[in-house]
Scaffold this motif. Structure first.
Motif, PDB file in Angstrom:
ATOM      1  N   ASN A 132       0.893  -1.513   0.228  1.00 35.83           N
ATOM      2  CA  ASN A 132      -0.119  -0.354   0.254  1.00 35.83           C
ATOM      3  C   ASN A 132       1.100   1.074  -0.129  1.00 35.83           C
ATOM      4  O   ASN A 132       0.413   2.371   0.473  1.00 35.83           O
ATOM      5  CB  ASN A 132      -0.646   0.253   1.296  1.00 35.83           C
ATOM      6  CG  ASN A 132      -2.451   1.141   0.767  1.00 35.83           C
ATOM      7  OD1 ASN A 132      -2.525   1.643  -0.044  1.00 35.83           O
ATOM      8  ND2 ASN A 132      -2.834   1.196   2.059  1.00 35.83           N
ATOM      9  N   ASP A 164       0.901   2.642  13.737  1.00 30.99           N
ATOM     10  CA  ASP A 164       0.203   1.900  12.450  1.00 30.99           C
ATOM     11  C   ASP A 164      -0.356   1.110  12.310  1.00 30.99           C
ATOM     12  O   ASP A 164      -0.526  -0.247  13.107  1.00 30.99           O
ATOM     13  CB  ASP A 164       1.006   2.371  11.892  1.00 30.99           C
ATOM     14  CG  ASP A 164       2.057   1.682  11.188  1.00 30.99           C
ATOM     15  OD1 ASP A 164       2.279   0.701  11.906  1.00 30.99           O
ATOM     16  OD2 ASP A 164       3.130   1.857  10.282  1.00 30.99           O
ATOM     17  N   ASN A 165      -1.489   0.628  11.340  1.00 31.96           N
ATOM     18  CA  ASN A 165      -2.279  -0.274  11.499  1.00 31.96           C
ATOM     19  C   ASN A 165      -1.039  -1.583  10.669  1.00 31.96           C
ATOM     20  O   ASN A 165      -1.375  -2.507  10.430  1.00 31.96           O
ATOM     21  CB  ASN A 165      -3.054  -0.323  10.370  1.00 31.96           C
ATOM     22  CG  ASN A 165      -2.462  -0.451   8.128  1.00 31.96           C
ATOM     23  OD1 ASN A 165      -1.533   0.075   8.718  1.00 31.96           O
ATOM     24  ND2 ASN A 165      -3.982   0.103   8.188  1.00 31.96           N
ATOM     25  N   GLN A 166       0.007  -1.586  11.015  1.00 35.01           N
ATOM     26  CA  GLN A 166       1.003  -3.022  10.142  1.00 35.01           C
ATOM     27  C   GLN A 166       1.609  -2.929  11.411  1.00 35.01           C
ATOM     28  O   GLN A 166       2.487  -4.328  10.856  1.00 35.01           O
ATOM     29  CB  GLN A 166       2.099  -1.817   9.269  1.00 35.01           C
ATOM     30  CG  GLN A 166       2.266  -1.093   8.119  1.00 35.01           C
ATOM     31  CD  GLN A 166       1.156  -2.548   6.904  1.00 35.01           C
ATOM     32  OE1 GLN A 166       1.227  -3.269   7.193  1.00 35.01           O
ATOM     33  NE2 GLN A 166       0.013  -1.585   6.867  1.00 35.01           N
TER      34      GLN A 166
ATOM     35  N   TYR B  50       0.159   7.566   4.841  1.00 32.02           N
ATOM     36  CA  TYR B  50       0.218   7.807   6.082  1.00 32.02           C
ATOM     37  C   TYR B  50      -0.974   7.968   6.001  1.00 32.02           C
ATOM     38  O   TYR B  50      -1.442   9.087   7.258  1.00 32.02           O
ATOM     39  CB  TYR B  50       0.809   8.724   6.293  1.00 32.02           C
ATOM     40  CG  TYR B  50       2.333   8.897   6.280  1.00 32.02           C
ATOM     41  CD1 TYR B  50       2.586   7.894   6.277  1.00 32.02           C
ATOM     42  CD2 TYR B  50       2.960   9.627   4.761  1.00 32.02           C
ATOM     43  CE1 TYR B  50       4.506   7.522   6.109  1.00 32.02           C
ATOM     44  CE2 TYR B  50       4.448  10.013   4.115  1.00 32.02           C
ATOM     45  CZ  TYR B  50       5.150   9.000   4.887  1.00 32.02           C
ATOM     46  OH  TYR B  50       6.452   8.362   4.585  1.00 32.02           O
ATOM     47  N   ARG B  51      -1.805   7.668   6.274  1.00 31.72           N
ATOM     48  CA  ARG B  51      -3.962   7.978   6.037  1.00 31.72           C
ATOM     49  C   ARG B  51      -3.727   7.284   7.297  1.00 31.72           C
ATOM     50  O   ARG B  51      -5.106   8.274   8.200  1.00 31.72           O
ATOM     51  CB  ARG B  51      -4.480   6.486   5.113  1.00 31.72           C
ATOM     52  CG  ARG B  51      -6.003   7.306   4.955  1.00 31.72           C
ATOM     53  CD  ARG B  51      -5.868   6.181   4.789  1.00 31.72           C
ATOM     54  NE  ARG B  51      -6.435   6.296   3.263  1.00 31.72           N
ATOM     55  CZ  ARG B  51      -7.056   7.715   1.918  1.00 31.72           C
ATOM     56  NH1 ARG B  51      -7.839   8.037   2.691  1.00 31.72           N
ATOM     57  NH2 ARG B  51      -6.509   7.921   1.021  1.00 31.72           N
ATOM     58  N   THR B  52      -3.343   5.933   7.895  1.00 33.86           N
ATOM     59  CA  THR B  52      -3.979   5.754   9.031  1.00 33.86           C
ATOM     60  C   THR B  52      -3.470   6.822  10.118  1.00 33.86           C
ATOM     61  O   THR B  52      -3.701   6.663  10.998  1.00 33.86           O
ATOM     62  CB  THR B  52      -3.198   4.161  10.067  1.00 33.86           C
ATOM     63  OG1 THR B  52      -3.502   3.350   8.398  1.00 33.86           O
ATOM     64  CG2 THR B  52      -3.785   4.023  11.044  1.00 33.86           C
ATOM     65  N   LYS B  55      -4.639  10.133  11.162  1.00 30.36           N
ATOM     66  CA  LYS B  55      -6.379   9.856  11.890  1.00 30.36           C
ATOM     67  C   LYS B  55      -5.961   9.743  13.046  1.00 30.36           C
ATOM     68  O   LYS B  55      -7.368   9.756  13.518  1.00 30.36           O
ATOM     69  CB  LYS B  55      -7.284   8.347  11.149  1.00 30.36           C
ATOM     70  CG  LYS B  55      -7.511   8.617   9.502  1.00 30.36           C
ATOM     71  CD  LYS B  55      -7.990   7.816   8.962  1.00 30.36           C
ATOM     72  CE  LYS B  55      -9.239   7.508   7.392  1.00 30.36           C
ATOM     73  NZ  LYS B  55      -9.846   6.550   7.197  1.00 30.36           N
ATOM     74  N   LYS B  56      -5.378   9.982  13.892  1.00 27.12           N
ATOM     75  CA  LYS B  56      -4.893   9.845  15.121  1.00 27.12           C
ATOM     76  C   LYS B  56      -4.324  11.105  15.434  1.00 27.12           C
ATOM     77  O   LYS B  56      -4.125  11.747  15.084  1.00 27.12           O
ATOM     78  CB  LYS B  56      -3.812   8.711  15.120  1.00 27.12           C
ATOM     79  CG  LYS B  56      -4.541   7.111  14.890  1.00 27.12           C
ATOM     80  CD  LYS B  56      -3.578   6.066  15.419  1.00 27.12           C
ATOM     81  CE  LYS B  56      -4.477   4.297  14.905  1.00 27.12           C
ATOM     82  NZ  LYS B  56      -3.335   3.588  15.198  1.00 27.12           N
ATOM     83  N   SER B  60      -5.401  14.206  14.188  1.00 27.30           N
ATOM     84  CA  SER B  60      -6.525  14.129  13.504  1.00 27.30           C
ATOM     85  C   SER B  60      -7.254  15.743  13.568  1.00 27.30           C
ATOM     86  O   SER B  60      -8.785  15.466  13.280  1.00 27.30           O
ATOM     87  CB  SER B  60      -7.402  12.549  14.733  1.00 27.30           C
ATOM     88  OG  SER B  60      -6.556  13.531  15.747  1.00 27.30           O
TER      89      SER B  60
END
Lengths: 179, 156
Positions: A132, A164-166, B50-52, B55-56, B60
């Motif tokens: 991604n 992060d989501n990783q 860096y979207r995730t 959002k924090k 945010s």
């Protein structure tokens, strides 16, 4: 010289006596019929022996001699088997070239070990697998950044650690700057 | 025999040279200048990775993130390298060491007329350090620093 011995007579017939001695033999032969008879017998025996030798030589054949010589030469020219030659070469090399092969083998062994062990100590290696947009690294360390300390100077602020989501973390410094 | 020895020595020299070159390879860092605001323009497509994170908190509080500048700088260990950021802000980056895939960095940000802000930390490829909060024309600045060795492959 009073007596003509058989040995002396044989040497006279063969022409081995010196001229003076030969003349004495001839004088004795002329004085004694017995000596003449002995001389005659010996010369006849000598003639017979020469005839026999000539007949034997006439019967000698050289048939097959050439082919035998050629066969022997060809058999000497044939190389030994390859394995045998390599074995001989290797033995001679190991025995007489130790100054060359021992340091070479040692160096190659050390470099091979270094290359084998290098991945365990390297910083990281890159992977082109897309994730991604974020690059992935086959690193033993996780994908993290962190803040150890901040000097805000004239300003104030704080720092955060965001997951992060990783599964990694990102260090963030937030500076409070008055408008 | 002599030719074989020369070939072997040449190969070894190349091998050792390549290892040494790898050990001494430069570190390339990317500095991002992002403006965060509440202009409802959303996330710049160049920042989708860096979207995730955005959002924090503390990001945010903003809904728009635009990449204003992106620059690469080459770093040698223990050699501070200056660079220019937008809005009369100057930056400097010092690579203290590389260790186990991590880059120990000191990021210094100086607004003209103010004292420098100095940040010590670690970054790994794919996980940048962020320094944010300095006022921008439309919101605040977010400066991100991510590093990789010069011969590494990075995809964005």
């Amino acid at each position: 010289m009073r007596k003509l011995t058989p040995d002396l007579l044989e040497r006279y017939i063969d022409g081995d006596l010196k001229p003076k001695k030969a003349r004495q033999v001839e004088r004795l032969l002329s004085e004694s019929p017995d000596h003449q008879e002995a001389y005659s017998e010996l010369t006849q025996i000598g003639d017979l022996l020469r005839l026999m030798n000539e007949e034997n030589l006439a019967n000698v054949t050289f048939e097959g001699f050439k082919s035998q010589v050629e066969h022997q030469i060809l058999s000497e020219d044939k190389l030994p088997p390859l394995v045998s030659r390599i074995g001989v070469w290797l033995t001679e090399f190991l025995d007489h070239r130790r100054v060359v092969w021992i340091p070479t083998v040692a160096t190659i062994t050390a470099l091979t070990l270094a290359l084998v062990l290098l991945p365990f100590f390297s910083i990281h290696t890159a992977s082109e697998t897309p994730n991604n947009g974020i690059q992935l690294y086959s690193s033993p360390s996780p994908l993290i950044s962190r803040i150890d300390s901040v000097d805000f100077g004239d300003l104030t602020g704080t720092h955060y650690t965001i997951k992060d989501n990783q599964g990694g973390t990102v260090g963030v410094v937030w500076i409070n700057e008055s408008p | 025999m002599k030719g074989k020895i020369v070939t072997a020595v040449f190969t070894l020299v190349l091998l050792v040279g390549s290892i040494t070159a790898d050990a001494n390879s430069a570190t390339r860092c990317k500095v991002l200048s992002i403006e965060a605001s509440n202009s409802k323009s959303g996330l710049d497509s160049k920042l989708s990775q860096y979207r995730t994170i955005f959002k924090k908190a503390p990001f945010s509080q903003y809904d728009s993130f635009v990449l204003k500048d992106s620059q690469y700088i080459e770093l040698d260990i223990q050699a501070p390298t200056p660079f220019v950021l937008p809005d009369t802000i100057e930056g400097s980056l010092l690579l203290k060491q590389r260790k186990k895939g991590q880059f120990q960095l000191t990021l210094t940000i100086t607004r003209k007329g103010q004292k420098p802000i100095s940040i010590d930390g670690f970054a790994t490829p794919g996980a940048p350090l962020f320094a944010a909060g300095l006022k921008s024309p439309n919101g605040v600045w977010i400066f991100g620093v991510t590093c990789e060795r010069d011969n590494d492959i990075v995809k964005y």
